[in-house]
Scaffold this motif. Structure first.
Motif, PDB file in Angstrom:
ATOM      1  N   ASP A  55      92.398  59.901  88.092  1.00  0.00           N
ATOM      2  CA  ASP A  55      93.345  60.826  88.186  1.00  0.00           C
ATOM      3  C   ASP A  55      93.756  60.422  86.602  1.00  0.00           C
ATOM      4  OD1 ASP A  55      93.491  62.157  90.245  1.00  0.00           O
ATOM      5  OD2 ASP A  55      94.634  59.929  90.698  1.00  0.00           O
ATOM      6  N   GLU A  56      93.063  59.586  85.728  1.00  0.00           N
ATOM      7  CA  GLU A  56      93.083  59.296  84.248  1.00  0.00           C
ATOM      8  C   GLU A  56      92.571  59.309  83.084  1.00  0.00           C
ATOM      9  OE1 GLU A  56      94.527  54.369  86.721  1.00  0.00           O
ATOM     10  OE2 GLU A  56      93.023  54.723  84.948  1.00  0.00           O
ATOM     11  N   ALA A  57      93.070  59.579  81.967  1.00  0.00           N
ATOM     12  CA  ALA A  57      92.231  60.330  81.029  1.00  0.00           C
ATOM     13  C   ALA A  57      91.481  58.480  80.553  1.00  0.00           C
ATOM     14  CB  ALA A  57      93.294  60.803  79.989  1.00  0.00           C
ATOM     15  N   THR A  99      93.620  51.672  93.648  1.00  0.00           N
ATOM     16  CA  THR A  99      92.758  52.256  94.584  1.00  0.00           C
ATOM     17  C   THR A  99      92.425  53.753  93.541  1.00  0.00           C
ATOM     18  OG1 THR A  99      92.983  54.551  96.426  1.00  0.00           O
ATOM     19  CG2 THR A  99      92.437  51.872  97.129  1.00  0.00           C
ATOM     20  N   LYS A 100      90.757  54.169  93.660  1.00  0.00           N
ATOM     21  CA  LYS A 100      89.898  55.585  92.552  1.00  0.00           C
ATOM     22  C   LYS A 100      91.011  56.271  92.948  1.00  0.00           C
ATOM     23  CE  LYS A 100      86.198  53.239  91.599  1.00  0.00           C
ATOM     24  NZ  LYS A 100      84.814  53.159  91.595  1.00  0.00           N
ATOM     25  N   GLU A 101      91.514  56.836  94.027  1.00  0.00           N
ATOM     26  CA  GLU A 101      92.448  57.286  94.590  1.00  0.00           C
ATOM     27  C   GLU A 101      94.314  57.938  94.869  1.00  0.00           C
ATOM     28  OE1 GLU A 101      88.524  60.861  95.348  1.00  0.00           O
ATOM     29  OE2 GLU A 101      89.419  60.112  97.108  1.00  0.00           O
ATOM     30  N   TYR A 102      94.390  57.000  95.160  1.00  0.00           N
ATOM     31  CA  TYR A 102      95.763  56.958  95.869  1.00  0.00           C
ATOM     32  C   TYR A 102      96.515  55.419  95.455  1.00  0.00           C
ATOM     33  CZ  TYR A 102      93.710  54.780  99.962  1.00  0.00           C
ATOM     34  OH  TYR A 102      92.705  53.512 101.151  1.00  0.00           O
ATOM     35  N   THR A 103      97.655  54.738  95.378  1.00  0.00           N
ATOM     36  CA  THR A 103      97.777  53.722  95.020  1.00  0.00           C
ATOM     37  C   THR A 103      99.296  53.363  96.436  1.00  0.00           C
ATOM     38  OG1 THR A 103      97.977  53.556  93.118  1.00  0.00           O
ATOM     39  CG2 THR A 103      99.571  52.708  93.837  1.00  0.00           C
ATOM     40  N   CYS A 104      99.030  52.532  96.723  1.00  0.00           N
ATOM     41  CA  CYS A 104      99.912  52.311  98.094  1.00  0.00           C
ATOM     42  C   CYS A 104     100.818  50.784  97.707  1.00  0.00           C
ATOM     43  CB  CYS A 104      99.077  51.337  99.537  1.00  0.00           C
ATOM     44  SG  CYS A 104     100.390  51.353 101.062  1.00  0.00           S
ATOM     45  N   TYR A 105     102.695  50.873  97.865  1.00  0.00           N
ATOM     46  CA  TYR A 105     102.986  49.535  97.845  1.00  0.00           C
ATOM     47  C   TYR A 105     103.746  49.041  99.413  1.00  0.00           C
ATOM     48  CZ  TYR A 105     103.527  50.962  93.480  1.00  0.00           C
ATOM     49  OH  TYR A 105     103.377  51.594  91.595  1.00  0.00           O
ATOM     50  N   ILE A 165      76.384  54.316  89.055  1.00  0.00           N
ATOM     51  CA  ILE A 165      75.775  55.860  89.860  1.00  0.00           C
ATOM     52  C   ILE A 165      76.888  56.995  89.070  1.00  0.00           C
ATOM     53  CG2 ILE A 165      76.454  56.795  92.398  1.00  0.00           C
ATOM     54  CD1 ILE A 165      74.338  55.605  92.236  1.00  0.00           C
ATOM     55  N   TYR A 166      78.216  56.444  88.943  1.00  0.00           N
ATOM     56  CA  TYR A 166      78.683  57.409  88.611  1.00  0.00           C
ATOM     57  C   TYR A 166      78.575  57.440  86.457  1.00  0.00           C
ATOM     58  CZ  TYR A 166      80.025  58.542  92.531  1.00  0.00           C
ATOM     59  OH  TYR A 166      80.261  58.401  94.173  1.00  0.00           O
ATOM     60  N   GLY A 167      78.200  56.138  85.773  1.00  0.00           N
ATOM     61  CA  GLY A 167      78.206  56.552  84.381  1.00  0.00           C
ATOM     62  C   GLY A 167      79.558  56.289  84.074  1.00  0.00           C
ATOM     63  N   ASN A 168      79.856  57.865  83.478  1.00  0.00           N
ATOM     64  CA  ASN A 168      81.452  57.943  83.005  1.00  0.00           C
ATOM     65  C   ASN A 168      82.705  58.508  83.774  1.00  0.00           C
ATOM     66  OD1 ASN A 168      80.798  56.195  80.172  1.00  0.00           O
ATOM     67  ND2 ASN A 168      79.233  57.864  79.409  1.00  0.00           N
ATOM     68  N   HIS A 169      82.221  59.151  85.137  1.00  0.00           N
ATOM     69  CA  HIS A 169      82.958  59.616  85.397  1.00  0.00           C
ATOM     70  C   HIS A 169      84.005  58.742  86.143  1.00  0.00           C
ATOM     71  CE1 HIS A 169      84.380  61.446  88.756  1.00  0.00           C
ATOM     72  NE2 HIS A 169      83.600  62.899  88.978  1.00  0.00           N
ATOM     73  N   PRO A 170      85.237  59.534  85.976  1.00  0.00           N
ATOM     74  CA  PRO A 170      86.081  58.788  86.304  1.00  0.00           C
ATOM     75  C   PRO A 170      86.012  57.567  87.866  1.00  0.00           C
ATOM     76  CG  PRO A 170      86.859  60.437  85.969  1.00  0.00           C
ATOM     77  CD  PRO A 170      85.958  61.095  85.812  1.00  0.00           C
ATOM     78  N   LEU A 171      84.953  58.256  88.570  1.00  0.00           N
ATOM     79  CA  LEU A 171      85.132  56.759  89.787  1.00  0.00           C
ATOM     80  C   LEU A 171      84.083  56.422  89.091  1.00  0.00           C
ATOM     81  CD1 LEU A 171      83.838  59.843  92.255  1.00  0.00           C
ATOM     82  CD2 LEU A 171      85.410  58.395  92.326  1.00  0.00           C
ATOM     83  N   GLY A 172      83.777  56.433  88.925  1.00  0.00           N
ATOM     84  CA  GLY A 172      82.544  55.125  87.281  1.00  0.00           C
ATOM     85  C   GLY A 172      83.551  54.002  87.476  1.00  0.00           C
ATOM     86  N   ARG A 173      84.707  54.332  86.853  1.00  0.00           N
ATOM     87  CA  ARG A 173      85.390  52.993  85.806  1.00  0.00           C
ATOM     88  C   ARG A 173      86.151  52.296  86.660  1.00  0.00           C
ATOM     89  NH1 ARG A 173      88.787  57.827  83.552  1.00  0.00           N
ATOM     90  NH2 ARG A 173      87.188  58.990  82.477  1.00  0.00           N
ATOM     91  N   LEU A 174      86.894  51.150  86.269  1.00  0.00           N
ATOM     92  CA  LEU A 174      86.928  50.211  87.135  1.00  0.00           C
ATOM     93  C   LEU A 174      88.320  51.221  87.277  1.00  0.00           C
ATOM     94  CD1 LEU A 174      85.851  47.265  84.475  1.00  0.00           C
ATOM     95  CD2 LEU A 174      85.199  47.061  86.961  1.00  0.00           C
ATOM     96  N   ILE A 175      89.025  50.261  88.330  1.00  0.00           N
ATOM     97  CA  ILE A 175      90.571  50.430  88.440  1.00  0.00           C
ATOM     98  C   ILE A 175      91.678  49.525  87.709  1.00  0.00           C
ATOM     99  CG2 ILE A 175      92.206  50.063  90.454  1.00  0.00           C
ATOM    100  CD1 ILE A 175      89.467  50.980  92.499  1.00  0.00           C
TER     101      ILE A 175
END
Length: 440
Positions: A55-57, A99-105, A165-175
């Protein structure tokens, strides 16, 4: 949620879900979901936010992870020391992950200390200060964490694979983001991300253990009172949409040179989304291929030939995409042979299928790992939150086991053909130069 007349707040809505689970949707859209387990003397609590690194730019890469660190550093009610000391004083534990789609505390405490855990954890997530001095301190911590991760090639190779696999897509970036994105990130940028993204409809508070649902709801409402999450009427956020196609790169090889004692290899490609009904067959296939000591890859590469200590397959699933890969760690001089064996096994499954015996064993492993994984309050809490946040509904244990039982040989062979019968991407971390691994 039930909407009231104009000028009056909506009422909370409480529902009973499968397996005796109860869910209350507050007027703000925040959801509280619990499972009472009277036979335990502990309770696990999690505040789950449906915001992650995807969800990050690009310029804000790592913001979710940065925020995860900062929310334990102090609120208007507590210092960082008080947040940790209050939980540890009763023998509890608290932590967080992104994670790539959520955060847990989350926190785990004795059942009698659940009121304390709710107050502390909700306070931290809802009302953190983000002191500028803490931002600078945690920036240094995160940069060290990134450096430490680069010293773990067995972990790093999975990030290299995702980027392949994902290149510059957000799923390909480091968390975690990179030093280039984390270093210039300002307190104002992080605070804006916090307040714009951490909204009540995006949050699920889950608890499991020796508890009473109505009491937990009252505790949550009390802890939220007067915080930025104590907002007006809104409906809960829907699960992340899974109807759009994620652009992926053509199969290729990425080699990251590291002076390591082992070669770390991941071979694979695009998998399935978490909404795909074929995911149950993929779970069975995954266990047959590389899910345990009886799996094909483990038997062929480790047991018969002794070429690797660790070899396994895995699947990662997102709302609109997924990954399927095979990992192996071996001596650099054996990397080519190990890679050939992996490719041969993938081709063999895709072309020749599986046996009835393998189907039974694969299904048994899926069911066993799922049920045995629900033996503690922490895993039960996670199951509730993920079902609500990621799927929007809770599948009963019996229903889930029934879906696995319904998988046929034809189902497994179909998904094997869909995912394995083509060229794959390869990620390698080790003492190699680019070009050391020709396309397979």
């Amino acid at each position: 949620m039930v909407n009231g007349p104009a000028g009056r707040p909506a009422r909370s809505l409480t529902q009973t879900l499968p397996d005796g689970v109860r869910r209350t949707t507050l007027p703000s859209g925040l959801r509280v979901i619990t499972e009472a387990i009277p036979t335990t003397r502990s309770a696990a609590l999690g505040v789950w936010v449906g915001i992650g690194s995807r969800d990050e730019a690009p310029a804000m890469s790592g913001a979710s992870h940065f925020l995860e660190h900062l929310l334990f550093k102090g609120t208007h009610k507590r210092t960082a020391l008080q947040i940790s000391a209050e939980i540890e004083a009763v023998g509890g534990e608290t932590n967080a992950f992104t994670t790539k789609e959520y955060t847990c505390y989350y926190a785990r405490v004795l059942d009698s200390d659940l009121p304390l855990a709710v107050d502390v954890l909700v306070d931290a997530v809802a009302d953190s200060i983000l002191d500028p001095a803490d931002v600078e301190t945690e920036r240094g911590v995160i940069l060290e964490e990134i450096a430490m991760h680069e010293d773990e090639p067995g972990d790093e190779v999975h990030d290299v694979f995702a980027e392949a696999i994902y290149g510059n897509h957000p799923l390909g970036r480091l968390i975690s983001g990179t030093p280039e994105s984390v270093t210039p990130m300002t307190r104002t940028q992080i605070n804006n991300f916090y307040r714009k993204r951490y909204k009540a409809p995006e949050i699920v508070i889950a608890a499991a253990g020796n508890l009473d649902h109505a009491t937990v709801v009252r505790l949550v409402r009390k802890a939220l009172a007067g915080t930025p999450l104590d907002t007006g009427a809104a409906g809960p956020a829907q699960p992340r949409a899974g109807d759009k196609r994620v652009r992926v790169q053509k199969p290729h090889t990425v080699v990251l040179h590291r002076d390591t004692e082992q070669a770390h290899i991941v071979l694979g490609g695009v998998g399935l989304s978490r909404y795909d009904d074929r995911r149950f067959a993929l779970g069975v296939l995954n266990n047959i291929l590389g899910g345990g000591m009886s799996s094909r890859l483990f038997q062929e590469i480790r047991e018969k030939r002794g070429l690797a200590y660790s070899v396994y397959s895995y699947a990662a699933q997102y709302a609109d995409s997924g990954l399927f890969g095979v990992y192996a760690g071996c001596a650099p001089g054996k990397a080519g042979e190990v890679l050939d064996l992996i490719r041969q096994e993938l081709e063999r499954v895709a072309s020749s299928g599986i046996t009835a015996e393998e189907l039974v064993r694969g299904k048994g492993m899926v069911k066993g790992s799922y049920v045995l994984g629900l033996e503690d309050t922490g895993s039960r809490m996670s199951r509730l939150a993920k079902s609500e946040l990621l799927h929007g509904h809770l599948m009963s244990v019996d229903e889930l086991l029934g879906r696995v039982d319904a998988v046929t040989i034809a189902d497994v062979e179909k998904v094997a053909g869909d995912l394995l019968a083509h060229r794959h991407s390869l990620a390698v971390v080790g003492p190699f130069d680019e070009g050391a691994f020709p396309p397979g």
